[in-house]
Design a protein around this motif. Sequence first.
Motif, PDB file in Angstrom:
ATOM      1  N   PHE A 176       0.805  -1.221   0.000  1.00 37.82           N
ATOM      2  CA  PHE A 176       0.000   0.000   0.000  1.00 37.82           C
ATOM      3  C   PHE A 176       0.842   1.277   0.000  1.00 37.82           C
ATOM      4  O   PHE A 176       0.295   2.370   0.057  1.00 37.82           O
ATOM      5  CB  PHE A 176      -0.949   0.005   1.200  1.00 37.82           C
ATOM      6  N   ASN A 177       2.129   1.119  -0.085  1.00 34.44           N
ATOM      7  CA  ASN A 177       3.022   2.274  -0.103  1.00 34.44           C
ATOM      8  C   ASN A 177       2.947   2.955  -1.471  1.00 34.44           C
ATOM      9  O   ASN A 177       3.461   2.446  -2.460  1.00 34.44           O
ATOM     10  CB  ASN A 177       4.455   1.832   0.192  1.00 34.44           C
ATOM     11  N   LYS A 178       2.290   4.108  -1.535  1.00 29.04           N
ATOM     12  CA  LYS A 178       2.144   4.834  -2.806  1.00 29.04           C
ATOM     13  C   LYS A 178       3.469   5.418  -3.282  1.00 29.04           C
ATOM     14  O   LYS A 178       3.608   5.806  -4.444  1.00 29.04           O
ATOM     15  CB  LYS A 178       1.087   5.930  -2.666  1.00 29.04           C
ATOM     16  N   ASP A 179       4.440   5.514  -2.383  1.00 37.79           N
ATOM     17  CA  ASP A 179       5.757   6.041  -2.753  1.00 37.79           C
ATOM     18  C   ASP A 179       6.780   4.921  -2.915  1.00 37.79           C
ATOM     19  O   ASP A 179       7.992   5.158  -2.830  1.00 37.79           O
ATOM     20  CB  ASP A 179       6.243   7.034  -1.688  1.00 37.79           C
ATOM     21  N   LEU A 180       6.297   3.707  -3.147  1.00 39.62           N
ATOM     22  CA  LEU A 180       7.192   2.562  -3.317  1.00 39.62           C
ATOM     23  C   LEU A 180       8.189   2.844  -4.443  1.00 39.62           C
ATOM     24  O   LEU A 180       7.799   3.204  -5.552  1.00 39.62           O
ATOM     25  CB  LEU A 180       6.376   1.313  -3.668  1.00 39.62           C
ATOM     26  N   GLN A 181       9.455   2.694  -4.136  1.00 38.45           N
ATOM     27  CA  GLN A 181      10.495   2.909  -5.150  1.00 38.45           C
ATOM     28  C   GLN A 181      10.636   1.637  -5.995  1.00 38.45           C
ATOM     29  O   GLN A 181      11.596   0.889  -5.892  1.00 38.45           O
ATOM     30  CB  GLN A 181      11.823   3.274  -4.459  1.00 38.45           C
ATOM     31  N   ALA A 182       9.624   1.409  -6.854  1.00 35.67           N
ATOM     32  CA  ALA A 182       9.618   0.204  -7.680  1.00 35.67           C
ATOM     33  C   ALA A 182      10.571   0.376  -8.861  1.00 35.67           C
ATOM     34  O   ALA A 182      10.640   1.443  -9.468  1.00 35.67           O
ATOM     35  CB  ALA A 182       8.203  -0.079  -8.177  1.00 35.67           C
ATOM     36  N   VAL A 183      11.296  -0.685  -9.177  1.00 34.32           N
ATOM     37  CA  VAL A 183      12.272  -0.642 -10.267  1.00 34.32           C
ATOM     38  C   VAL A 183      11.931  -1.715 -11.302  1.00 34.32           C
ATOM     39  O   VAL A 183      11.351  -2.752 -10.985  1.00 34.32           O
ATOM     40  CB  VAL A 183      13.707  -0.849  -9.731  1.00 34.32           C
ATOM     41  N   ARG A 184      12.271  -1.446 -12.544  1.00 36.05           N
ATOM     42  CA  ARG A 184      11.987  -2.370 -13.646  1.00 36.05           C
ATOM     43  C   ARG A 184      12.634  -3.725 -13.407  1.00 36.05           C
ATOM     44  O   ARG A 184      13.809  -3.809 -13.058  1.00 36.05           O
ATOM     45  CB  ARG A 184      12.534  -1.801 -14.952  1.00 36.05           C
ATOM     46  N   ALA A 185      11.860  -4.789 -13.655  1.00 30.37           N
ATOM     47  CA  ALA A 185      12.376  -6.137 -13.447  1.00 30.37           C
ATOM     48  C   ALA A 185      12.681  -6.842 -14.768  1.00 30.37           C
ATOM     49  O   ALA A 185      13.307  -7.903 -14.768  1.00 30.37           O
ATOM     50  CB  ALA A 185      11.390  -6.972 -12.638  1.00 30.37           C
ATOM     51  N   ILE A 186      12.198  -6.286 -15.900  1.00 29.86           N
ATOM     52  CA  ILE A 186      12.540  -6.828 -17.217  1.00 29.86           C
ATOM     53  C   ILE A 186      12.802  -5.667 -18.167  1.00 29.86           C
ATOM     54  O   ILE A 186      12.520  -4.511 -17.844  1.00 29.86           O
ATOM     55  CB  ILE A 186      11.433  -7.742 -17.815  1.00 29.86           C
ATOM     56  N   ASP A 187      13.320  -5.985 -19.341  1.00 23.06           N
ATOM     57  CA  ASP A 187      13.608  -4.985 -20.363  1.00 23.06           C
ATOM     58  C   ASP A 187      12.355  -4.150 -20.634  1.00 23.06           C
ATOM     59  O   ASP A 187      11.257  -4.689 -20.790  1.00 23.06           O
ATOM     60  CB  ASP A 187      14.055  -5.690 -21.646  1.00 23.06           C
ATOM     61  N   GLU A 188      12.515  -2.838 -20.706  1.00 24.16           N
ATOM     62  CA  GLU A 188      11.355  -1.961 -20.867  1.00 24.16           C
ATOM     63  C   GLU A 188      10.651  -2.140 -22.206  1.00 24.16           C
ATOM     64  O   GLU A 188       9.514  -1.696 -22.382  1.00 24.16           O
ATOM     65  CB  GLU A 188      11.772  -0.511 -20.683  1.00 24.16           C
ATOM     66  N   ASN A 189      11.277  -2.792 -23.164  1.00 23.97           N
ATOM     67  CA  ASN A 189      10.648  -3.036 -24.457  1.00 23.97           C
ATOM     68  C   ASN A 189       9.732  -4.256 -24.433  1.00 23.97           C
ATOM     69  O   ASN A 189       8.944  -4.478 -25.356  1.00 23.97           O
ATOM     70  CB  ASN A 189      11.719  -3.232 -25.537  1.00 23.97           C
ATOM     71  N   LEU A 190       9.814  -5.055 -23.360  1.00 24.65           N
ATOM     72  CA  LEU A 190       9.057  -6.306 -23.306  1.00 24.65           C
ATOM     73  C   LEU A 190       7.723  -6.146 -22.586  1.00 24.65           C
ATOM     74  O   LEU A 190       7.626  -5.448 -21.581  1.00 24.65           O
ATOM     75  CB  LEU A 190       9.878  -7.401 -22.616  1.00 24.65           C
ATOM     76  N   ILE A 191       6.734  -6.835 -23.118  1.00 22.82           N
ATOM     77  CA  ILE A 191       5.403  -6.910 -22.524  1.00 22.82           C
ATOM     78  C   ILE A 191       5.056  -8.391 -22.402  1.00 22.82           C
ATOM     79  O   ILE A 191       5.422  -9.198 -23.266  1.00 22.82           O
ATOM     80  CB  ILE A 191       4.376  -6.179 -23.408  1.00 22.82           C
ATOM     81  N   ILE A 192       4.355  -8.743 -21.326  1.00 25.89           N
ATOM     82  CA  ILE A 192       3.945 -10.139 -21.143  1.00 25.89           C
ATOM     83  C   ILE A 192       2.508 -10.286 -21.625  1.00 25.89           C
ATOM     84  O   ILE A 192       1.594  -9.651 -21.091  1.00 25.89           O
ATOM     85  CB  ILE A 192       4.076 -10.568 -19.669  1.00 25.89           C
ATOM     86  N   LEU A 193       2.335 -11.090 -22.647  1.00 21.50           N
ATOM     87  CA  LEU A 193       1.012 -11.397 -23.186  1.00 21.50           C
ATOM     88  C   LEU A 193       0.537 -12.699 -22.553  1.00 21.50           C
ATOM     89  O   LEU A 193       1.229 -13.716 -22.624  1.00 21.50           O
ATOM     90  CB  LEU A 193       1.079 -11.543 -24.709  1.00 21.50           C
ATOM     91  N   GLU A 194      -0.644 -12.665 -21.920  1.00 20.74           N
ATOM     92  CA  GLU A 194      -1.213 -13.879 -21.320  1.00 20.74           C
ATOM     93  C   GLU A 194      -2.537 -14.193 -21.994  1.00 20.74           C
ATOM     94  O   GLU A 194      -3.365 -13.295 -22.206  1.00 20.74           O
ATOM     95  CB  GLU A 194      -1.413 -13.706 -19.812  1.00 20.74           C
ATOM     96  N   VAL A 195      -2.716 -15.458 -22.332  1.00 22.01           N
ATOM     97  CA  VAL A 195      -3.944 -15.935 -22.968  1.00 22.01           C
ATOM     98  C   VAL A 195      -4.537 -17.020 -22.086  1.00 22.01           C
ATOM     99  O   VAL A 195      -3.921 -18.066 -21.877  1.00 22.01           O
ATOM    100  CB  VAL A 195      -3.663 -16.494 -24.381  1.00 22.01           C
ATOM    101  N   LYS A 196      -5.715 -16.748 -21.538  1.00 20.94           N
ATOM    102  CA  LYS A 196      -6.390 -17.722 -20.676  1.00 20.94           C
ATOM    103  C   LYS A 196      -7.728 -18.091 -21.308  1.00 20.94           C
ATOM    104  O   LYS A 196      -8.432 -17.228 -21.844  1.00 20.94           O
ATOM    105  CB  LYS A 196      -6.620 -17.149 -19.279  1.00 20.94           C
ATOM    106  N   TYR A 197      -8.082 -19.363 -21.219  1.00 21.20           N
ATOM    107  CA  TYR A 197      -9.360 -19.809 -21.793  1.00 21.20           C
ATOM    108  C   TYR A 197      -9.772 -21.128 -21.159  1.00 21.20           C
ATOM    109  O   TYR A 197      -8.951 -21.826 -20.544  1.00 21.20           O
ATOM    110  CB  TYR A 197      -9.254 -19.944 -23.322  1.00 21.20           C
ATOM    111  N   ASP A 198     -11.067 -21.461 -21.326  1.00 19.79           N
ATOM    112  CA  ASP A 198     -11.581 -22.711 -20.763  1.00 19.79           C
ATOM    113  C   ASP A 198     -11.277 -23.895 -21.678  1.00 19.79           C
ATOM    114  O   ASP A 198     -10.266 -24.558 -21.516  1.00 19.79           O
ATOM    115  CB  ASP A 198     -13.086 -22.595 -20.502  1.00 19.79           C
TER     116      ASP A 198
END
Length: 237
Positions: A176-198
């Motif tokens: 809940f820390n709105k000032d969390l100093q979050a840092v990138r964990a993967i290359d900024e050019n990458l996006i994770i695509l997830e496909v979920k289905y039944d």
Amino acid sequence: MNKQLKYRHELKFFINQHQFYLIRQRLKSLMSQDSNVGATGEYHIRSLYFDDVSNKALHEKLGGIRDRVKYRIRIYNVQDNVIHFEKKIKFNDYIAKVKEPISRATYEAVIAGNFEILNEPDKPLFMELYQEMKHKLLRPKVIVDYVREPYVCPSGNVRITFDKELRTGLHATDIFNKDLQAVRAIDENLIILEVKYDEYIPEYIRAAIQLEGLNRQSASKYVMCRKFLKFNTWEDY
């Protein structure tokens, strides 16, 4: 496999910005946006992942164990109106999720180490967590933080999400820390695509995302964030 749980298929891919724009443009005319998105068509997810004293969840994933579980507390848009303690179950190529809502007070108690608050015999997930915390020293390990752009389709109960800006907090457990100093964990050019289905993916959606042409990954956000911490702090596992 627990027959009482609802298992779904889950496929994950790394895509670049160019692929993201192309796929998103195709999907916009075929699928609806999730009703929970804001004005930008996205929402923010922050999860606090737990692991035991031997880092079982981490090592099972790294070791290629196909049947495994992970525990996490998840919130949205850094708000406390919806907080869930979740258990994510992986069985072969299927996933299932069990979750229980918790209050901010319960969250604060768990973070403070007061796991007795989960000793509620009428709630199986809480009892499981209580036993894991008491006997296997299940404890908070890492924050996983990202922005999600979700699309849904009732045919096949398909859900396609673009997870962007994967970040983690160094030595942080307060989601809940709105000032969390979050840092990138993967290359900024990458996006994770997830496909979920039944049971199936409609052919027009499969064609739109060119599923067969994508490079499927074992993209665990938890593991990526733990690995990032290992190589950027003194954390050892």
